[in-house]
Design a protein around this motif. Structure first.
Motif, PDB file in Angstrom:
ATOM      1  N   ARG A 118      21.609  25.785   8.649  1.00 15.05           N
ATOM      2  CA  ARG A 118      22.546  25.820   9.660  1.00 15.05           C
ATOM      3  C   ARG A 118      21.471  26.445  10.999  1.00 15.05           C
ATOM      4  NH1 ARG A 118      26.824  23.108   9.542  1.00 15.05           N
ATOM      5  NH2 ARG A 118      28.297  23.545   7.961  1.00 15.05           N
ATOM      6  N   PHE A 119      20.441  27.381  10.305  1.00 12.12           N
ATOM      7  CA  PHE A 119      19.428  27.482  11.514  1.00 12.12           C
ATOM      8  C   PHE A 119      18.692  26.409  11.930  1.00 12.12           C
ATOM      9  CE2 PHE A 119      15.321  29.242  12.506  1.00 12.12           C
ATOM     10  CZ  PHE A 119      15.362  30.088  13.511  1.00 12.12           C
ATOM     11  N   THR A 120      18.319  25.753  10.923  1.00  9.18           N
ATOM     12  CA  THR A 120      17.733  24.371  11.178  1.00  9.18           C
ATOM     13  C   THR A 120      18.485  23.105  11.989  1.00  9.18           C
ATOM     14  OG1 THR A 120      16.519  24.658   8.980  1.00  9.18           O
ATOM     15  CG2 THR A 120      16.562  22.372  10.042  1.00  9.18           C
ATOM     16  N   GLU A 121      19.854  23.264  11.732  1.00  6.90           N
ATOM     17  CA  GLU A 121      20.596  22.396  12.612  1.00  6.90           C
ATOM     18  C   GLU A 121      20.883  23.024  14.044  1.00  6.90           C
ATOM     19  OE1 GLU A 121      25.139  20.793  12.260  1.00  6.90           O
ATOM     20  OE2 GLU A 121      24.679  22.665  11.190  1.00  6.90           O
ATOM     21  N   ASN A 126      19.002  21.894  19.486  1.00  6.97           N
ATOM     22  CA  ASN A 126      18.196  22.208  20.584  1.00  6.97           C
ATOM     23  C   ASN A 126      17.313  21.370  21.135  1.00  6.97           C
ATOM     24  OD1 ASN A 126      17.225  24.012  22.910  1.00  6.97           O
ATOM     25  ND2 ASN A 126      16.044  25.293  21.433  1.00  6.97           N
ATOM     26  N   ALA A 127      16.486  20.729  20.118  1.00  4.59           N
ATOM     27  CA  ALA A 127      15.439  19.781  20.329  1.00  4.59           C
ATOM     28  C   ALA A 127      16.084  18.542  20.630  1.00  4.59           C
ATOM     29  CB  ALA A 127      14.669  19.499  19.029  1.00  4.59           C
ATOM     30  N   SER A 128      17.187  18.018  20.199  1.00  3.97           N
ATOM     31  CA  SER A 128      18.078  16.810  20.601  1.00  3.97           C
ATOM     32  C   SER A 128      18.431  16.796  22.088  1.00  3.97           C
ATOM     33  CB  SER A 128      19.451  16.857  19.738  1.00  3.97           C
ATOM     34  OG  SER A 128      18.921  16.440  18.303  1.00  3.97           O
ATOM     35  N   PHE A 129      19.001  18.344  22.493  1.00  5.95           N
ATOM     36  CA  PHE A 129      19.426  18.548  23.861  1.00  5.95           C
ATOM     37  C   PHE A 129      17.916  18.183  24.847  1.00  5.95           C
ATOM     38  CE2 PHE A 129      19.168  21.337  27.443  1.00  5.95           C
ATOM     39  CZ  PHE A 129      20.379  21.124  28.036  1.00  5.95           C
ATOM     40  N   TYR A 130      16.908  18.786  24.344  1.00  8.43           N
ATOM     41  CA  TYR A 130      16.220  18.542  25.280  1.00  8.43           C
ATOM     42  C   TYR A 130      15.504  16.962  25.528  1.00  8.43           C
ATOM     43  CZ  TYR A 130      15.559  23.335  26.144  1.00  8.43           C
ATOM     44  OH  TYR A 130      15.519  24.990  26.425  1.00  8.43           O
ATOM     45  N   PHE A 131      15.430  16.497  24.267  1.00  6.55           N
ATOM     46  CA  PHE A 131      15.246  15.002  24.235  1.00  6.55           C
ATOM     47  C   PHE A 131      16.100  14.035  25.104  1.00  6.55           C
ATOM     48  CE2 PHE A 131      12.651  15.426  20.013  1.00  6.55           C
ATOM     49  CZ  PHE A 131      11.410  14.254  20.674  1.00  6.55           C
ATOM     50  N   TYR A 174       8.458  23.213  22.585  1.00  3.22           N
ATOM     51  CA  TYR A 174       8.748  24.535  21.956  1.00  3.22           C
ATOM     52  C   TYR A 174      10.085  24.322  20.956  1.00  3.22           C
ATOM     53  CZ  TYR A 174      10.132  29.582  21.158  1.00  3.22           C
ATOM     54  OH  TYR A 174      10.477  30.556  20.513  1.00  3.22           O
ATOM     55  N   ALA A 175      11.068  23.725  21.405  1.00  6.63           N
ATOM     56  CA  ALA A 175      12.135  23.320  20.369  1.00  6.63           C
ATOM     57  C   ALA A 175      11.736  22.591  19.219  1.00  6.63           C
ATOM     58  CB  ALA A 175      13.149  22.751  21.172  1.00  6.63           C
ATOM     59  N   LEU A 176      10.804  21.593  19.249  1.00  3.45           N
ATOM     60  CA  LEU A 176      10.230  20.657  18.280  1.00  3.45           C
ATOM     61  C   LEU A 176       9.512  21.753  17.348  1.00  3.45           C
ATOM     62  CD1 LEU A 176       9.170  17.742  20.096  1.00  3.45           C
ATOM     63  CD2 LEU A 176      11.161  17.933  18.636  1.00  3.45           C
ATOM     64  N   GLU A 177       8.689  22.604  17.755  1.00  3.52           N
ATOM     65  CA  GLU A 177       7.829  23.513  17.045  1.00  3.52           C
ATOM     66  C   GLU A 177       8.918  24.294  16.160  1.00  3.52           C
ATOM     67  OE1 GLU A 177       5.134  25.424  19.608  1.00  3.52           O
ATOM     68  OE2 GLU A 177       3.616  23.735  19.732  1.00  3.52           O
ATOM     69  N   SER A 178       9.865  25.040  16.835  1.00  2.00           N
ATOM     70  CA  SER A 178      10.790  25.984  16.150  1.00  2.00           C
ATOM     71  C   SER A 178      11.667  25.027  15.024  1.00  2.00           C
ATOM     72  CB  SER A 178      11.765  26.489  17.241  1.00  2.00           C
ATOM     73  OG  SER A 178      11.325  26.910  18.216  1.00  2.00           O
ATOM     74  N   LEU A 179      12.093  23.840  15.153  1.00  2.00           N
ATOM     75  CA  LEU A 179      12.692  22.974  14.417  1.00  2.00           C
ATOM     76  C   LEU A 179      11.610  22.741  13.215  1.00  2.00           C
ATOM     77  CD1 LEU A 179      15.075  21.098  13.491  1.00  2.00           C
ATOM     78  CD2 LEU A 179      14.107  19.144  14.820  1.00  2.00           C
ATOM     79  N   ASP A 180      10.441  22.602  13.556  1.00  2.00           N
ATOM     80  CA  ASP A 180       9.449  22.314  12.326  1.00  2.00           C
ATOM     81  C   ASP A 180       9.263  23.674  11.525  1.00  2.00           C
ATOM     82  OD1 ASP A 180       7.014  20.949  11.046  1.00  2.00           O
ATOM     83  OD2 ASP A 180       5.863  22.825  12.117  1.00  2.00           O
ATOM     84  N   ASN A 181       9.284  24.789  12.047  1.00  2.00           N
ATOM     85  CA  ASN A 181       9.323  25.951  11.109  1.00  2.00           C
ATOM     86  C   ASN A 181      10.482  26.217  10.703  1.00  2.00           C
ATOM     87  OD1 ASN A 181       6.775  26.706  12.580  1.00  2.00           O
ATOM     88  ND2 ASN A 181       7.721  27.798  14.153  1.00  2.00           N
ATOM     89  N   ALA A 182      11.660  25.550  11.140  1.00  2.00           N
ATOM     90  CA  ALA A 182      13.193  25.837  10.195  1.00  2.00           C
ATOM     91  C   ALA A 182      12.796  24.768   9.068  1.00  2.00           C
ATOM     92  CB  ALA A 182      14.192  25.677  11.263  1.00  2.00           C
TER      93      ALA A 182
END
Length: 643
Positions: A118-121, A126-131, A174-182
């Motif tokens: 869910r955190f990854t979602e 967030n990343a999808s929004f910015y894309f 930044y959102a992509l990097e957060s998604l990567d960590n998740a």
């Protein structure tokens, strides 16, 4: 096959059938559970492979930031987002699996992983929004052609981006990097969960196998215990039946031996307990079956086989009797006898019943392992007379000794003389002994048969006593002859008497006595013949050696052997067809002829040398024997050699 054995066979068959069905169900259930575990393992491994592919795509997109989207960047982002949504659906389905729900530890870890997802979602959204912001602003056509990060730096250096666009790109990165960590955190959790699923599945199957082994062992143990209990119950029932049958047999035997008021009272008291349906208000009939060659039968089969054979015989006989009888009971008497007590039907004639039993008896093989003899009595109308009728039945059955095995004995079949009138034939015995001593085989056998035939009308007891006394006399004579002729006798008096007492029939006893007489006489005659041959040979030797003895005669030879002249003459003539005097003259004439032809002696000299005391006798016998006088013999030119 006996009924109890058939029941045991079906019990074992049904128990084995249900045990086999239970084993088949266990195997089917285990295979089903194994298939479910394998399906779950395959599903989890497929999801893991899909997640690895998704993660690789994310790495290309999010970590390297040099992915070339091409002209349709919005489609690439949409497909990438849809792959994440599809994986989420499969993850929900995996969590809802029944097996996982029965694994608390795995379910707990999956719940934790799901929260991470869910955190990854959230990071994905967030990343999808910015894309989508980049694509909608038209900035995507600028920065997502040759790699977003590279293009952003180039355009920033050239001053082609304003502050808001740069901020949007930085927020996206930044959102992509957060998604990567998740995704990295979820990847670690999901890999360990898949491995645990494999271990838990194998552990679950092991528990099922152990449970099935325990259930199968318990089923087998229960089956064994049930069979053991069933066998014990059957044994107890059999023992109970044997006990009741033995008590019933004792009661019936006691009534047959004592049918007084006291005996009847005991019988009436116990008849209900032993389920005896026999009634004495209607006529009663006694039948006795005797097993021929019981000793051979008992040695040929074990106790259980003997009982089965006797029970089968009794059941068959009882079935035949039931056609003309109402209540039938039987008991074993002295091992080899079976006594039947029955109430005859009201319309049953004794002759019809006798004919039926006779026909049944004729079908039993006389030379079989279970040959039998049957004895019948008349109908008994009074209970008080039952013991007397039973005693009469026992006496009547003894006539099997005279009739032989496989006999059918009925009342009135024998005209019995009173036993007290029987007198032992001593004169016949004396003649028998003399004939036996004189080795007259035919006369000995005839006299023995006459003695047995004389005793037969007085009953089997008279014949048995005569046989015993005859055996003793015969054995004594046999021992006397054995000493006289130096032969061996197989048995003495006592062993022969014991052996003759074991014979079940007169025929067997007669064969034994005849065999002893024949063997002894033949052995004595052989010895006697050998002795006579030797005596005749010695007589011939004496005559040959003493031809010139003028005293040589039958009397002279008889004195040499200490025998009478008549006996030695008879013995010599039996073996040579010559009397001793005739043989002496024959040998002297042959010797005189030989001397005349070969030695050149005169007639008188030859006659004297040959043992002739009288020349007249010599000439007469010579002329009679050779057809010519001694002088003619010598002068005949043809006689050049001894003929």
């Amino acid at each position: 096959m006996p009924v109890n054995k058939i029941h045991s066979f079906f019990a074992i068959f049904i128990g084995s059938f249900f045990l086999l069905c239970f084993l088949i169900l266990i195997i089917l259930f285990y295979n089903h559970q194994s298939d479910k575990i394998k399906s779950l393992a395959l599903e989890s491994m497929t999801m893991l492979a899909e997640w690895n592919r998704l993660e690789n795509d994310s790495n290309d997109l999010l970590l390297n930031r040099f992915t070339q989207f091409g002209t349709d960047s919005s489609l690439v982002v949409s497909n990438w987002e849809n792959d994440y949504r599809s994986f989420e659906i499969k993850l929900d389905k995996l969590i809802d699996n029944e097996f996982i729900k029965r694994q608390p530890e795995i379910l707990k870890r999956l719940d934790g992983a799901y929260r991470v997802w869910r955190f990854t979602e959230v990071r994905l959204n967030n990343a999808s929004f910015y894309f989508n912001q980049i694509i909608q602003s038209g900035l995507g056509e600028k920065v997502m052609v040759n790699g977003m990060l590279h293009t952003m730096y180039m355009m920033r250096m050239q001053g082609q981006l304003d502050i808001d666009e740069i901020s949007l790109l930085e927020e996206t990165i930044y959102a992509l990097e957060s998604l990567d960590n998740a995704t990295n955190e979820f990847d670690h959790l999901f890999n360990s969960i898949v491995l645990d699923l494999e271990v838990s599945g194998e552990r679950y199957l092991q528990r099922i196998r152990g449970l099935f082994v325990a259930l199968f062992s318990s089923a087998v143990l229960v089956l064994i215990i049930s069979f053991y209990i069933n066998r014990q119950l059957k044994t107890a029932q059999v023992n109970r039946k044997i006990y009741l049958d033995s008590r019933k047999a004792r009661l019936l035997q006691s009534l047959c031996e004592n049918s007084s008021e006291e005996g009847q009272a005991v019988f009436n008291e116990k008849r209900v307990e032993y389920e005896l349906k026999l009634s004495f208000d209607v006529p009663v009939m006694l039948i006795m079956i005797q097993i021929d060659n019981f000793n051979d039968f008992s040695h040929l089969y074990n106790i259980e086989e003997q009982q089965d054979s006797i029970m089968e015989l009794c059941s068959d006989f009882k079935t035949m009797l039931s056609q003309n009888s109402t209540n039938i009971e039987y008991f074993l008497y002295n091992k080899e006898f079976i006594v039947f007590i029955m109430n005859t039907a009201a319309d049953c004639e004794f002759s019809d019943l006798e004919d039926g039993i006779r026909i049944w008896h004729s079908k039993v093989p006389a030379d079989g392992d279970l040959s039998i003899s049957i004895t019948l009595t008349d109908l008994c109308f009074e209970t008080d007379d039952l013991d007397r009728d039973f005693e009469y039945l026992c006496r009547l059955s003894e006539y099997r000794y005279l009739l032989g095995k496989h006999s059918f004995i009925t009342p009135g079949a024998w005209k019995i003389k009173p036993f007290e009138y029987f007198k032992y034939p001593q004169e016949k015995e004396r003649l028998f002994i003399e004939a036996f001593k004189s080795l007259d085989h035919d006369e000995t056998i005839n006299l023995m048969s006459e003695m047995i035939d004389y005793a037969a009308p007085y009953g089997p007891e008279s014949v048995k006593r005569l046989i015993l006394r005859l055996t003793a006399a015969q054995s004594s004579v046999a021992e006397l002859l054995a000493k006289s002729f130096h032969i061996e006798v197989s048995q003495g008096v006592t062993p022969m008497i014991l052996e003759i007492q074991k014979k079940e029939t007169l025929e067997e006893a007669r064969m034994m006595l005849d065999g002893i007489v024949s063997n002894v006489i033949n052995a004595c005659q052989q010895k006697k013949s050998e002795k006579h041959d030797q005596t005749v040979l010695m007589i011939r030797e004496i005559i040959e050696n003493e031809l010139d003895n003028l005293n040589l005669s039958a009397d002279y030879i008889a004195d040499r052997f200490n025998l009478t002249t008549s006996y030695i003459n008879r013995l010599f003539k039996q073996h040579t067809s010559f009397s001793i005097a005739g043989y002496i003259n024959e040998r002297r004439l042959l010797k005189a002829k030989e001397l005349l032809l070969s030695s050149g002696l005169t007639v008188s000299q030859a006659a004297e040398k040959a043992g002739f005391a009288s020349m007249g006798t010599f000439f007469r016998l010579f002329k009679k024997n050779f057809g010519q006088t001694p002088g003619e013999l010598v002068s005949d030119p043809v006689n050049t050699k001894i003929e």
